[in-house]
Design a protein around this motif. Sequence first.
Motif, PDB file in Angstrom:
ATOM      1  N   ILE A 133       5.372  13.484   1.804  1.00 46.21           N
ATOM      2  CA  ILE A 133       5.664  14.097   3.105  1.00 46.21           C
ATOM      3  C   ILE A 133       4.968  13.320   4.220  1.00 46.21           C
ATOM      4  CG2 ILE A 133       5.417  16.243   4.437  1.00 46.21           C
ATOM      5  CD1 ILE A 133       5.183  17.641   1.623  1.00 46.21           C
ATOM      6  N   SER A 134       5.654  13.208   5.353  1.00 40.91           N
ATOM      7  CA  SER A 134       5.060  12.506   6.497  1.00 40.91           C
ATOM      8  C   SER A 134       3.842  13.268   7.014  1.00 40.91           C
ATOM      9  CB  SER A 134       6.088  12.362   7.618  1.00 40.91           C
ATOM     10  OG  SER A 134       7.095  11.482   7.232  1.00 40.91           O
ATOM     11  N   PRO A 135       2.784  12.536   7.400  1.00 36.35           N
ATOM     12  CA  PRO A 135       1.531  13.176   7.828  1.00 36.35           C
ATOM     13  C   PRO A 135       1.539  13.564   9.300  1.00 36.35           C
ATOM     14  CG  PRO A 135       1.263  10.807   7.736  1.00 36.35           C
ATOM     15  CD  PRO A 135       2.691  11.079   7.379  1.00 36.35           C
TER      16      PRO A 135
ATOM     17  N   PRO B 115       5.197   2.345   9.634  1.00 30.90           N
ATOM     18  CA  PRO B 115       5.944   3.446   9.025  1.00 30.90           C
ATOM     19  C   PRO B 115       5.061   4.685   9.041  1.00 30.90           C
ATOM     20  CG  PRO B 115       4.937   2.117   7.315  1.00 30.90           C
ATOM     21  CD  PRO B 115       4.485   1.535   8.638  1.00 30.90           C
ATOM     22  N   SER B 116       5.612   5.816   8.635  1.00 28.81           N
ATOM     23  CA  SER B 116       4.776   7.005   8.541  1.00 28.81           C
ATOM     24  C   SER B 116       3.661   6.739   7.519  1.00 28.81           C
ATOM     25  CB  SER B 116       5.620   8.209   8.146  1.00 28.81           C
ATOM     26  OG  SER B 116       6.430   7.904   7.032  1.00 28.81           O
ATOM     27  N   ALA B 117       2.480   7.297   7.784  1.00 21.48           N
ATOM     28  CA  ALA B 117       1.282   6.949   7.012  1.00 21.48           C
ATOM     29  C   ALA B 117       1.151   7.801   5.747  1.00 21.48           C
ATOM     30  CB  ALA B 117       0.038   7.082   7.887  1.00 21.48           C
ATOM     31  N   ASN B 118       2.194   7.725   4.912  1.00 18.80           N
ATOM     32  CA  ASN B 118       2.170   8.448   3.637  1.00 18.80           C
ATOM     33  C   ASN B 118       2.664   7.503   2.545  1.00 18.80           C
ATOM     34  OD1 ASN B 118       4.704   9.107   5.387  1.00 18.80           O
ATOM     35  ND2 ASN B 118       5.418   9.140   3.267  1.00 18.80           N
ATOM     36  N   MET B 119       2.281   7.791   1.312  1.00 23.93           N
ATOM     37  CA  MET B 119       2.834   7.036   0.191  1.00 23.93           C
ATOM     38  C   MET B 119       4.342   7.248   0.204  1.00 23.93           C
ATOM     39  SD  MET B 119       0.668   5.311  -1.533  1.00 23.93           S
ATOM     40  CE  MET B 119       1.432   4.969  -3.111  1.00 23.93           C
TER      41      MET B 119
ATOM     42  N   LEU C  46       0.824  -1.205   0.000  1.00 24.21           N
ATOM     43  CA  LEU C  46       0.000   0.000   0.000  1.00 24.21           C
ATOM     44  C   LEU C  46       0.862   1.261   0.000  1.00 24.21           C
ATOM     45  CD1 LEU C  46      -3.001   0.830   0.133  1.00 24.21           C
ATOM     46  CD2 LEU C  46      -2.703   1.134   2.581  1.00 24.21           C
ATOM     47  N   LYS C  47       1.956   1.239   0.737  1.00 25.35           N
ATOM     48  CA  LYS C  47       2.847   2.411   0.796  1.00 25.35           C
ATOM     49  C   LYS C  47       3.648   2.583  -0.485  1.00 25.35           C
ATOM     50  CE  LYS C  47       5.676   4.236   3.815  1.00 25.35           C
ATOM     51  NZ  LYS C  47       5.579   5.525   4.478  1.00 25.35           N
ATOM     52  N   GLY C  48       3.748   1.487  -1.249  1.00 27.96           N
ATOM     53  CA  GLY C  48       4.555   1.542  -2.466  1.00 27.96           C
ATOM     54  C   GLY C  48       6.029   1.715  -2.138  1.00 27.96           C
TER      55      GLY C  48
ATOM     56  N   LEU D 144       7.853  15.559  13.784  1.00 27.59           N
ATOM     57  CA  LEU D 144       9.101  15.133  13.144  1.00 27.59           C
ATOM     58  C   LEU D 144       9.307  13.696  13.600  1.00 27.59           C
ATOM     59  CD1 LEU D 144      11.416  16.671  11.657  1.00 27.59           C
ATOM     60  CD2 LEU D 144      12.475  16.963  13.908  1.00 27.59           C
ATOM     61  N   GLU D 145       9.782  12.841  12.697  1.00 31.73           N
ATOM     62  CA  GLU D 145       9.943  11.429  13.061  1.00 31.73           C
ATOM     63  C   GLU D 145      10.854  11.246  14.279  1.00 31.73           C
ATOM     64  OE1 GLU D 145      10.108  12.523   9.963  1.00 31.73           O
ATOM     65  OE2 GLU D 145       9.055  11.132   8.611  1.00 31.73           O
ATOM     66  N   SER D 146      10.781  10.074  14.873  1.00 33.90           N
ATOM     67  CA  SER D 146      11.609   9.770  16.049  1.00 33.90           C
ATOM     68  C   SER D 146      13.088   9.751  15.683  1.00 33.90           C
ATOM     69  CB  SER D 146      11.202   8.405  16.614  1.00 33.90           C
ATOM     70  OG  SER D 146      11.360   7.382  15.647  1.00 33.90           O
TER      71      SER D 146
END
Length: 322
Positions: free
Chosen positions: A146-148, A138-142, A50-52, A173-175
């Motif tokens: 950009i990270s959501p 993972p971050s919920a973006n394709m 789904l994330k590709g 910002l991610e961990s």
Amino acid sequence: MIRFGQDPASLAQAAEILRRGDLVAFPTETVYGLGADARNPDAVAKLFALKGRPQFNPLICHVADIDAAQKIGVLNDMALLLAAHFWPGPLTLVVPRQANCPVDLLACAGLPTIALRVPANPTAQALLVQCQFPVAAPSANMSGRISPTHPAHVTISFPDITVIDGGACAVGLESSIVGCFEDTLYWLRAGGIARCDIEAIIGRSLESPPSEREQLSKLAPGRLARHYAPTHQLVISDMSPQRDDALISFGGAETEHTGLHIDLSPTGDLTQAAARLYAALYEMDQALTSPQAKIIIRPLPEDGLGEAIMDRLRRAATPADQ
Ligand code: TXA
Ligand code: MG
């Protein structure tokens, strides 16, 4: 779009969706994550598809507390010190996988290490307590987007996914990611906790970055030419298998081989094939009795997850002296 609230009934329902192998996006203090039951290879493969993600990048496993983290990863003294200070919070620790770790190999991209995170966001906490199993997210973006940091961002990438609405993310910002191996602590990703704050706790500098060679062999062996290799010779080919050889096929075409045989997906579904790939290689490697016997795998189509599958297979098939 299906948007869930943060009330206990909604979170119980979200945990149930995860438990049955579907995906749920949830808020953390860093960014929204796209969660899957980390133990379930089909759910994890669905996540990659789904994330590709062009490659099977390893995923971070989210758990509710240190105890849950220690069931799946080996935290040495330094890792425990960092966990005690920064968990729950925006710090991910990469550590060796625990023996009998139930997390699916695909979630860790076949690596002997595992990334662990205990998020502080109360909704994420409540969801993980409901689940009682590690959630790979993972971050919920394709991939490549950009990270959501808001549920509406998630919906742009994934209009049909259930999203738990926790409003805007506090950190955004991610961990930060620290690798804890034996005596060395590596600064693997800058993120929500500053490097100097981590160094103040451990009383020394983080190694940064690990040399290319070390990184490749220890932290990300997946980028070495030969990796993920079974002990038996792996051949990507249309050749006919010998009686002693094992055959791994795809798409239900092969019926004549009388020896060991696994079809990764009789219906030709690449997501299912990805979910079964590592387990099939392990199973064949263990089942073959003659050291000369080969594992022959048919080339798979390289669209969708097929690209990552073939990348891993080519590495596994590289002769040991290369
Ligand atoms: O804040 C965050 O960390 C967010 C939220 C959702 O928790 N998650 C996130 O996941 O940023 P993702 O998939 O976008 O990034 C995961 C990172 C990747 O850089 C990956 O290479 C690294 O973690 N990673 C995971 N497992 C690893 C391992 N075993 N060794 C080294 N790096 C690893
Ligand atoms: Mg990301």
